[in-house]
Write a protein that holds these residues in place. Structure first.
Motif, PDB file in Angstrom:
ATOM      1  N   LEU A  12      -4.552 -46.917  -6.299  1.00 55.04           N
ATOM      2  CA  LEU A  12      -5.635 -46.284  -7.048  1.00 55.04           C
ATOM      3  C   LEU A  12      -5.169 -44.916  -7.502  1.00 55.04           C
ATOM      4  CD1 LEU A  12      -8.617 -46.994  -7.744  1.00 55.04           C
ATOM      5  CD2 LEU A  12      -9.284 -45.716  -5.711  1.00 55.04           C
ATOM      6  N   SER A  39     -17.390 -55.262  -5.962  1.00 59.39           N
ATOM      7  CA  SER A  39     -16.296 -55.698  -6.835  1.00 59.39           C
ATOM      8  C   SER A  39     -15.264 -54.581  -7.021  1.00 59.39           C
ATOM      9  CB  SER A  39     -16.841 -56.146  -8.190  1.00 59.39           C
ATOM     10  OG  SER A  39     -17.470 -55.083  -8.870  1.00 59.39           O
ATOM     11  N   ASP A  40     -15.715 -53.326  -7.094  1.00 59.31           N
ATOM     12  CA  ASP A  40     -14.775 -52.207  -7.189  1.00 59.31           C
ATOM     13  C   ASP A  40     -13.882 -52.166  -5.954  1.00 59.31           C
ATOM     14  OD1 ASP A  40     -15.941 -51.176  -9.637  1.00 59.31           O
ATOM     15  OD2 ASP A  40     -17.587 -50.416  -8.402  1.00 59.31           O
ATOM     16  N   TYR A  43     -11.232 -55.016  -6.120  1.00 63.59           N
ATOM     17  CA  TYR A  43     -10.110 -54.693  -7.014  1.00 63.59           C
ATOM     18  C   TYR A  43      -9.187 -53.660  -6.365  1.00 63.59           C
ATOM     19  CZ  TYR A  43     -12.127 -57.178 -11.029  1.00 63.59           C
ATOM     20  OH  TYR A  43     -12.603 -58.141 -11.877  1.00 63.59           O
ATOM     21  N   TYR A  44      -9.780 -52.677  -5.702  1.00 64.52           N
ATOM     22  CA  TYR A  44      -8.995 -51.617  -5.060  1.00 64.52           C
ATOM     23  C   TYR A  44      -8.158 -52.172  -3.910  1.00 64.52           C
ATOM     24  CZ  TYR A  44      -8.356 -47.700  -1.750  1.00 64.52           C
ATOM     25  OH  TYR A  44      -7.858 -46.792  -0.848  1.00 64.52           O
ATOM     26  N   LEU A  60     -12.193 -48.681 -13.062  1.00 57.65           N
ATOM     27  CA  LEU A  60     -13.249 -49.310 -12.290  1.00 57.65           C
ATOM     28  C   LEU A  60     -14.632 -48.809 -12.730  1.00 57.65           C
ATOM     29  CD1 LEU A  60     -11.662 -49.139  -8.710  1.00 57.65           C
ATOM     30  CD2 LEU A  60     -11.826 -51.128 -10.220  1.00 57.65           C
ATOM     31  N   GLY A 111     -15.586 -52.738 -16.249  1.00 56.86           N
ATOM     32  CA  GLY A 111     -14.819 -52.690 -15.011  1.00 56.86           C
ATOM     33  C   GLY A 111     -14.464 -54.053 -14.470  1.00 56.86           C
ATOM     34  N   SER A 112     -14.192 -55.016 -15.350  1.00 58.04           N
ATOM     35  CA  SER A 112     -13.950 -56.388 -14.925  1.00 58.04           C
ATOM     36  C   SER A 112     -12.624 -56.914 -15.477  1.00 58.04           C
ATOM     37  CB  SER A 112     -15.084 -57.302 -15.387  1.00 58.04           C
ATOM     38  OG  SER A 112     -14.787 -58.652 -15.135  1.00 58.04           O
TER      39      SER A 112
END
Length: 338
Positions: A12, A39-40, A43-44, A60, A111-112
């Motif tokens: 990140l 979801s953030d 992804y992280y 994000l 952010g997807s």
């Protein structure tokens, strides 16, 4: 401008981008607050959400509010407080034609990584959005509370999928931020009783502070059998489906709101047939964002859902706090001065 960008699992970074300029039909928004969603975190930590894996760096964030910085059309004055609807339905598919745009097969979402190129998100100082994605906020709604509008809209959509809950006994399985917001929305919609469940003490305390009638700690307390008219399964844990079905009355409704991991999962489903229970999925939302904003403008009862606020520069620490539901509810990033 600075933006919070995930480059891969655990990678990140703060990337610096030129401040964008809007074209006609677009608006430049100075983001002030962004809520961290599950979801953030995925992804992280993992570089993917389900089957949606990173194929390029991704900004994000999809729970975003702020103020208009520039509107070439002149419609929205500079400084106008706004919430951002994160979805961009295609408008051409059978789902859009049927008016169910939240399940548009070609939708893009802030952010997807579901599409490529990815749809960049809103954890940045500024962002460009289409004018029709903006909702002007009422003066009674502070931006620090308005950041709940997107996850609350998810809960409201689940209630709509249930067919309404006025006068109903409602169970919400899972007391994460969306579960508690859905429970609060059920109370506001006139539910007779609203219960929530969780494995942890803090989420249950937050739920009580937000106005639910009763909480159940899984593993310690018992759910009544065939008591609820509606159950919202908000945890996304397949082991929670069986108990929720058992707690719903005959011909009751179970709405699956939590997202399951990919792949087959076992669940106790016998009650689904024997009690003729309706099971319905709930995915994102569409017009419920407007209802969400109105609800938040009228009351601060859901404020306890927000437990931490960090500056954007402390985003890594914020992510780590948000990943621990035993010590946090909704964690918010302060993206710029409000």
């Amino acid at each position: 401008m600075l933006a919070l960008v995930v480059h891969g699992p655990g990678d990140l970074k703060f990337d610096d981008f030129p401040q964008p300029s809007p074209d006609l039909g677009q608006v430049l928004v100075r983001n002030t607050h962004g809520g961290i969603c599950g979801s953030d975190l995925h992804y992280y930590r993992h570089g993917a959400v389900g089957a949606f894996a990173l194929r390029q760096p991704l900004v994000l964030g999809h729970e975003v509010v702020g103020r208009v910085e520039s509107d070439p059309s002149g419609t929205l004055p500079r400084g106008t407080p706004v919430a951002v609807h994160p979805a961009s339905p295609c408008g051409d598919c059978p789902e859009c034609a049927a008016g169910i745009r939240n399940v548009c097969r070609n939708a893009r979402y802030l952010g997807s990584a579901a599409s490529f190129p990815h749809t960049q998100g809103g954890f940045s100082e500024y962002m460009i959005v289409r004018q029709d994605q903006l909702r002007v906020l009422p003066p009674t709604l502070p931006l620090s509370r308005a950041v709940l509008a997107e996850p609350l809209a998810v809960g409201l959509h689940a209630l709509n999928r249930a067919g309404g809950v006025a006068g109903a006994k409602v169970l919400v399985s899972g007391s994460g931020p969306i579960g508690i917001l859905a429970a609060g929305a059920a109370k506001a919609a006139g539910a007779d009783e609203v219960w929530t469940t969780d494995l942890l003490d803090l989420p249950l305390k937050i739920a009580l502070d937000a106005g639910v009638d009763r909480t159940v700690r899984i593993g310690t307390d018992e759910l009544p059998d065939q008591y609820f008219d509606v159950a919202l399964e908000a945890s996304g844990a397949t082991v929670a489906v069986g108990p929720a079905l058992a707690a719903v009355r005959r011909r009751g409704v179970l709405v699956q709101l939590g997202m399951f991991p990919p792949g087959p999962r076992p669940a106790e489903l016998s009650g689904l047939v024997a009690k003729e229970i309706d099971v319905r999925g709930a995915f994102r939302f569409d017009t419920e964002l407007d209802e969400s904003i109105g609800l938040l403008a009228g009351t601060g009862v859901l404020d306890p859902v927000i437990t931490h606020t960090f500056d954007l520069s402390d985003a890594v620490a914020a992510m780590d706090v948000a990943a621990d539901p035993a010590s946090s509810g909704k964690v918010v990033l302060r993206l710029s001065d409000s």
